[in-house]
Design an enzyme around this catalytic site. Structure first.
Site, PDB file in Angstrom:
ATOM      1  N   ASP A   1      17.102  -5.113  -0.346  1.00 40.24           N
ATOM      2  CA  ASP A   1      17.580  -4.316   0.767  1.00 40.24           C
ATOM      3  C   ASP A   1      17.305  -2.893   0.299  1.00 40.24           C
ATOM      4  OD1 ASP A   1      19.085  -2.619   2.404  1.00 40.24           O
ATOM      5  OD2 ASP A   1      20.448  -4.232   2.935  1.00 40.24           O
ATOM      6  N   HIS A   2      16.233  -2.302   0.788  1.00 39.82           N
ATOM      7  CA  HIS A   2      15.780  -1.068   0.136  1.00 39.82           C
ATOM      8  C   HIS A   2      16.790   0.077   0.284  1.00 39.82           C
ATOM      9  CE1 HIS A   2      14.132  -0.421   4.149  1.00 39.82           C
ATOM     10  NE2 HIS A   2      14.224   0.860   3.901  1.00 39.82           N
TER      11      HIS A   2
ATOM     12  N   HIS B   1      21.202  -3.464   6.158  1.00 39.97           N
ATOM     13  CA  HIS B   1      21.456  -2.100   5.660  1.00 39.97           C
ATOM     14  C   HIS B   1      22.829  -1.548   6.054  1.00 39.97           C
ATOM     15  CE1 HIS B   1      17.269  -2.597   5.096  1.00 39.97           C
ATOM     16  NE2 HIS B   1      16.895  -2.255   6.311  1.00 39.97           N
TER      17      HIS B   1
ATOM     18  N   LYS C   1       0.811  -1.210   0.000  1.00 43.77           N
ATOM     19  CA  LYS C   1       0.000   0.000   0.000  1.00 43.77           C
ATOM     20  C   LYS C   1       0.852   1.272   0.000  1.00 43.77           C
ATOM     21  CE  LYS C   1      -4.152   1.687   2.020  1.00 43.77           C
ATOM     22  NZ  LYS C   1      -5.458   1.238   1.919  1.00 43.77           N
TER      23      LYS C   1
ATOM     24  N   ARG D   1      -5.751 -12.201   1.226  1.00 45.04           N
ATOM     25  CA  ARG D   1      -6.876 -12.954   1.782  1.00 45.04           C
ATOM     26  C   ARG D   1      -8.143 -12.121   1.957  1.00 45.04           C
ATOM     27  NH1 ARG D   1      -4.357 -15.900   6.894  1.00 45.04           N
ATOM     28  NH2 ARG D   1      -3.897 -13.732   7.321  1.00 45.04           N
TER      29      ARG D   1
ATOM     30  N   ASP E   1      -4.663 -19.159  -0.252  1.00 54.76           N
ATOM     31  CA  ASP E   1      -4.099 -19.696   0.981  1.00 54.76           C
ATOM     32  C   ASP E   1      -2.700 -20.208   0.625  1.00 54.76           C
ATOM     33  OD1 ASP E   1      -3.236 -21.214   3.049  1.00 54.76           O
ATOM     34  OD2 ASP E   1      -5.129 -22.278   3.359  1.00 54.76           O
TER      35      ASP E   1
HETATM   36  P1  NAD Z   1       1.476  -6.886   6.416  1.00 59.04           P
HETATM   37  O1  NAD Z   1       1.256  -7.749   7.594  1.00 59.04           O
HETATM   38  O2  NAD Z   1       0.948  -5.500   6.403  1.00 59.04           O
HETATM   39  O3  NAD Z   1       0.839  -7.633   5.139  1.00 59.04           O
HETATM   40  C1  NAD Z   1       0.883  -9.015   4.935  1.00 59.04           C
HETATM   41  C2  NAD Z   1       0.140  -9.414   3.656  1.00 59.04           C
HETATM   42  O4  NAD Z   1       0.210 -10.837   3.512  1.00 59.04           O
HETATM   43  C3  NAD Z   1      -1.349  -9.071   3.622  1.00 59.04           C
HETATM   44  O5  NAD Z   1      -1.690  -8.715   2.293  1.00 59.04           O
HETATM   45  C4  NAD Z   1      -2.017 -10.394   3.969  1.00 59.04           C
HETATM   46  O6  NAD Z   1      -3.321 -10.535   3.394  1.00 59.04           O
HETATM   47  C5  NAD Z   1      -1.084 -11.374   3.324  1.00 59.04           C
HETATM   48  N1  NAD Z   1      -1.143 -12.684   3.992  1.00 59.04           N
HETATM   49  C6  NAD Z   1      -0.847 -12.944   5.288  1.00 59.04           C
HETATM   50  N2  NAD Z   1      -1.035 -14.264   5.542  1.00 59.04           N
HETATM   51  C7  NAD Z   1      -1.437 -14.836   4.375  1.00 59.04           C
HETATM   52  C8  NAD Z   1      -1.774 -16.160   3.986  1.00 59.04           C
HETATM   53  N3  NAD Z   1      -1.739 -17.179   4.862  1.00 59.04           N
HETATM   54  N4  NAD Z   1      -2.138 -16.379   2.706  1.00 59.04           N
HETATM   55  C9  NAD Z   1      -2.157 -15.347   1.833  1.00 59.04           C
HETATM   56  N5  NAD Z   1      -1.858 -14.083   2.123  1.00 59.04           N
HETATM   57  C10 NAD Z   1      -1.500 -13.829   3.393  1.00 59.04           C
HETATM   58  O7  NAD Z   1       3.032  -6.922   6.114  1.00 59.04           O
HETATM   59  P2  NAD Z   1       3.942  -5.775   5.444  1.00 59.04           P
HETATM   60  O8  NAD Z   1       4.271  -4.729   6.450  1.00 59.04           O
HETATM   61  O9  NAD Z   1       3.351  -5.339   4.153  1.00 59.04           O
HETATM   62  O10 NAD Z   1       5.298  -6.567   5.182  1.00 59.04           O
HETATM   63  C11 NAD Z   1       5.440  -7.514   4.133  1.00 59.04           C
HETATM   64  C12 NAD Z   1       6.917  -7.885   4.005  1.00 59.04           C
HETATM   65  O11 NAD Z   1       7.662  -6.740   3.666  1.00 59.04           O
HETATM   66  C13 NAD Z   1       7.538  -8.436   5.290  1.00 59.04           C
HETATM   67  O12 NAD Z   1       8.502  -9.384   4.944  1.00 59.04           O
HETATM   68  C14 NAD Z   1       8.235  -7.212   5.883  1.00 59.04           C
HETATM   69  O13 NAD Z   1       9.314  -7.570   6.708  1.00 59.04           O
HETATM   70  C15 NAD Z   1       8.705  -6.521   4.620  1.00 59.04           C
HETATM   71  N6  NAD Z   1       8.930  -5.094   4.766  1.00 59.04           N
HETATM   72  C16 NAD Z   1       7.900  -4.252   5.082  1.00 59.04           C
HETATM   73  C17 NAD Z   1       8.132  -2.887   5.193  1.00 59.04           C
HETATM   74  C18 NAD Z   1       7.011  -1.929   5.491  1.00 59.04           C
HETATM   75  O14 NAD Z   1       7.273  -0.717   5.428  1.00 59.04           O
HETATM   76  N7  NAD Z   1       5.823  -2.378   5.800  1.00 59.04           N
HETATM   77  C19 NAD Z   1       9.416  -2.373   5.000  1.00 59.04           C
HETATM   78  C20 NAD Z   1      10.454  -3.250   4.669  1.00 59.04           C
HETATM   79  C21 NAD Z   1      10.174  -4.609   4.550  1.00 59.04           C
END
Ligand code: NAD
Length: 496
Positions: free
Chosen positions: A182-183, A245, A22, A49, A90
């Site tokens: 690694d952003h 990082h 998002k 999901r 799933d």
């Molecule tokens: P989040 O928890 O917000 O989103 C998880 C997503 O996975 C959701 O769309 C959910 O519907 C889906 N999901 C969860 N379980 C599921 C299942 N069993 N089957 C299908 N879909 C499933 O997580 P996030 O913050 O967006 O992070 C995602 C990844 O990105 C992680 O590895 C996190 O470490 C990494 N990351 C996130 C950020 C950030 O700013 N949010 C920054 C760097 C890295």
């Protein structure tokens, strides 16, 4: 800059309703689309999901771009989101992947994508390995075009779990098909480190232990753990920031010039730096590395709680929210030059900055009252400011010969007159074009885990004297002592 359209492709985004998708991924994809850097033949399948159908996903994507991105044009946004398709899924169930394959094969024909597929895993890391295995077992990686896996951090929890994960994903993808994000490597000024070093005759000859006294890398945050305690309390600063990082920045600063700017040549030089890192014995871990955990304090005029009072954090948590360390690189170029690294939460300011401190000139001719001779510094501002500052000494205007320090500044926002693209936009574009340079190779991941595991092994078995720094400060006093012992101090991060 000439716009180069990336090849047609289908992007399968696992975790389509997540925070990362998002805030970062949809706005970045949309920017690529607007700039003509995304092929006109593209489709995105969002896998998650909670949504029901394509229409809901398209609304979700639109909302994300309107909230976090830039869009002036509703029609354009509708045209963009019409390429998005939703699949409720799933991750552990083969039947779900079979359905996904039917959809993907259909879109491949409809959009004439040539079988090119990018699988982006933006979901909880516990599923990374399972998803990769299913992609192969259920036929999704069976394609005539390219197939690439983009995988978010964290890549494992330690060396052992990283090896396990790597073995799982390597069943389905070759190393050169794996794009480990690694952003930081997508950040404008991190990418600039190599250019500053290797395109300037005034720096590269000085870039060694004869002229550099020490290098300091700081990445400080003002935020606390927020809602991420469930993950963060098991990770801590060393796993969340240092293994990836911070160590990546060390490699870019320390690597030898590559013979060519190709992915393999650059990576191989970075790997050599990690191999040259001096291992630290168990008994000396606390001499070279400092851990901290924030106490209550004041940030931007507001009282904030200590780490142990945060939601979902155990009252006796031994997790470090701060790390400082001295890294030594045992090779000809760097023998004897400490690389000081620090990172933490709830610090006085949000900033990522690198300070290269040059050695003092051999003799101070201007040592007299009123003269203020400072070491030469090259400061690389990574975020939020982007640019470089060079600290020099000049004559103070007026009578007599008295020195005064000055700063030469270059800031990308003021000079280039634009905000540089978000890291994720650059990384997505690189991946679409098959350029893995700014992603981490397995060898880098393995060596950096091996290094930090030695530190974690000691810290996890010795309770710490936490909390030991106030929220709103620059960390525990031990971090200052780490440099003082060597005759240095941290350069101020605020008002550099
Ligand atoms: P989040 O928890 O917000 O989103 C998880 C997503 O996975 C959701 O769309 C959910 O519907 C889906 N999901 C969860 N379980 C599921 C299942 N069993 N089957 C299908 N879909 C499933 O997580 P996030 O913050 O967006 O992070 C995602 C990844 O990105 C992680 O590895 C996190 O470490 C990494 N990351 C996130 C950020 C950030 O700013 N949010 C920054 C760097 C890295």
């Amino acid at each position: 800059m000439k716009t180069v359209e990336s090849p047609s492709s289908l992007i399968l985004l696992f975790g389509a309703t997540g925070d990362l998708a998002k805030r970062k991924l949809y706005p970045s994809l949309y920017n690529l689309y607007k700039k003509g850097q995304l092929s006109k033949r593209f489709a995105v399948v969002g896998v998650a999901r909670r949504l029901k159908n394509d229409a809901e996903l398209r609304e979700w994507v639109k909302d994300s771009i309107l909230t976090y991105g830039e869009s002036e044009n509703e029609k354009d946004l509708n045209a963009f989101t019409s390429h998005f398709y939703y699949q409720s899924h799933d991750v552990t169930d083969s039947a779900s992947y079979k359905q996904l394959k039917t959809l993907v094969d259909r879109l491949d024909k409809e959009y004439e994508l040539g079988g090119n597929r990018i699988f982006y895993l933006a979901m909880s890391p516990e599923f990374f390995g399972t998803v990769a295995e299913h992609l192969k077992e259920d036929g999704l990686t069976d394609t005539n075009g390219f197939k690439r896996l983009v995988i978010e951090k964290p890549f494992g929890h330690d060396l052992q779990s990283a090896i396990k994960l790597n073995n799982q994903i390597r069943k389905a993808f070759d190393e050169d098909e794996i794009y480990r994000i690694d952003h930081y490597l997508g950040k404008e000024m991190v990418q600039n480190i190599e250019v500053i070093r290797f395109s300037n005759a005034i720096f590269e000859p000085l870039w060694n232990n004869r002229y550099i006294s020490n290098i300091q890398i700081t990445s400080s945050e003002t935020l606390g753990v927020e809602e991420r305690a469930n993950y963060y309390d098991k990770s801590g600063a060393i796993r969340d920031m240092v293994q990836n990082h911070m160590m990546q920045m060390v490699t870019l600063l320390a690597m030898e010039p590559p013979i060519k700017l190709t992915t393999d040549e650059i990576r191989s030089e970075k790997v050599k730096v990690l191999r040259a890192l001096r291992p630290v014995d168990k008994e000396n871990i606390n001499k070279y590395f400092v851990r901290g955990q924030y106490d209550r304090g004041v940030i931007n005029g507001e009282e904030v709680p200590g780490y142990r009072q945060e939601m979902n954090v155990p009252e006796d948590s031994n997790t470090e929210t701060y790390f400082a360390g001295k890294f030594l690189i045992d090779n000809f170029r760097w023998a004897g030059v400490p690389f000081y690294v620090r990172t933490g939460k709830r610090m006085a300011t949000k900033s990522t900055k690198i300070v290269i401190q040059f050695k003092d000139i051999p003799m101070n001719l201007y040592f007299k009252s009123g003269s203020n001779l400072k070491p030469n510094l090259l400061v690389i501002h990574i975020q939020p400011d982007e640019g470089i500052t060079l600290h020099l000494n000049v004559k103070k205007a007026g009578q007599g010969i008295i020195t005064t320090p000055i700063k030469l500044n270059y800031s990308t926002s003021s000079v280039d007159g634009m905000n540089t693209p978000e890291a994720y936009e650059k990384l997505l574009y690189d991946c679409l074009r098959g350029d893995a340079t700014n992603f981490t190779h397995w060898d880098e991941v393995a060596l950096s885990w091996q290094f930090v595991d030695e530190i974690s092994a000691v810290w996890e078995n010795e309770p710490a004297n936490f909390p030991n720094y106030r929220a709103g400060s620059m960390g525990p006093k031990e971090a200052d002592l780490l440099l003082e012992k060597d005759g240095f101090s941290w350069w101020p991060i605020i008002d550099e």
